[in-house]
Design an enzyme around this catalytic site. Structure first.
Site, PDB file in Angstrom:
ATOM      1  CG  HIS A 145      12.999  21.804 -14.749  1.00 45.92           C
ATOM      2  ND1 HIS A 145      12.162  21.784 -13.661  1.00 45.92           N
ATOM      3  CD2 HIS A 145      13.093  20.522 -15.167  1.00 45.92           C
ATOM      4  CE1 HIS A 145      11.781  20.555 -13.418  1.00 45.92           C
ATOM      5  NE2 HIS A 145      12.320  19.755 -14.327  1.00 45.92           N
ATOM      6  CD  GLN A 146      13.337  28.397 -21.886  1.00 41.36           C
ATOM      7  OE1 GLN A 146      12.580  27.606 -22.442  1.00 41.36           O
ATOM      8  NE2 GLN A 146      13.960  29.354 -22.525  1.00 41.36           N
ATOM      9  CD  GLU A 147      12.585  28.982 -13.125  1.00 38.76           C
ATOM     10  OE1 GLU A 147      11.976  30.017 -12.827  1.00 38.76           O
ATOM     11  OE2 GLU A 147      12.158  27.842 -12.856  1.00 38.76           O
TER      12      GLU A 147
ATOM     13  CG  ASP B 103      23.501  31.821 -13.079  1.00 34.79           C
ATOM     14  OD1 ASP B 103      22.983  32.370 -12.080  1.00 34.79           O
ATOM     15  OD2 ASP B 103      22.876  31.076 -13.849  1.00 34.79           O
ATOM     16  CB  ILE B 104      23.438  37.095 -10.675  1.00 33.53           C
ATOM     17  CG1 ILE B 104      21.991  36.881 -11.089  1.00 33.53           C
ATOM     18  CG2 ILE B 104      24.167  38.052 -11.615  1.00 33.53           C
ATOM     19  CD1 ILE B 104      21.120  38.124 -10.986  1.00 33.53           C
TER      20      ILE B 104
ATOM     21  CG  HIS C 119      19.324  30.520 -20.579  1.00 33.38           C
ATOM     22  ND1 HIS C 119      17.962  30.636 -20.813  1.00 33.38           N
ATOM     23  CD2 HIS C 119      19.441  29.958 -19.357  1.00 33.38           C
ATOM     24  CE1 HIS C 119      17.294  30.185 -19.771  1.00 33.38           C
ATOM     25  NE2 HIS C 119      18.169  29.756 -18.870  1.00 33.38           N
TER      26      HIS C 119
END
Length: 133
Positions: free
Chosen positions: A88-90, A30-31, A95
């Site tokens: 809260h899915q962005e 994750d970035i 994923h």
């Protein structure tokens, strides 16, 4: 999907720190990590919610998460998967987050607002859901 950032990562159009890849699954760092080793595991099949993904594209997800947890040395971790903006899915592509929890300050913080329940209502809900499975 043309505009999906994860589909672009799958196609190699956007670089990532790839940790695992197979025909149906991709895992990468994750970035914007919550802790060291925070990784994403995604099915290559595009779908916004888990219910949009064929079962045969989900078979590697948990084994890959397990490998990541071991490889990162995480003693404690969270596995998070959200479905829909209200949950809260962005990114609109299924994923799974494997988030190491090395200490109280790093990793995922969770609030769990438990509610009282009526056992008769709970039994009726149980029968309704079980009847649909």
């Amino acid at each position: 999907m043309a505009a999906c950032i994860f589909c672009k990562i799958i196609k190699g159009e956007i670089p990532c720190f790839k940790l695992f890849e197979s025909e149906k699954t991709l895992a990468f760092l994750d970035i914007q990590p919550l802790s060291k080793g925070h990784a994403l595991v995604i099915p290559k099949h595009h779908g916004e919610k888990l219910t949009d993904i064929p079962d045969d594209h989900l078979g590697e997800i948990l084994p890959v998460v397990k490998k990541l947890a071991v490889a990162t040395g995480a003693n404690e971790w969270n596995l998070l998967q959200n479905n829909g903006k209200g949950a809260h899915q962005e990114v609109g592509h299924v994923h799974f987050h494997m988030i190491p929890k090395p200490n109280p300050e790093q990793g995922l913080g969770i609030r769990w607002p438990q509610q009282e329940t009526d056992m008769d209502k709970l039994k009726a809900l149980f029968e309704e859901i079980k009847g649909k499975i």
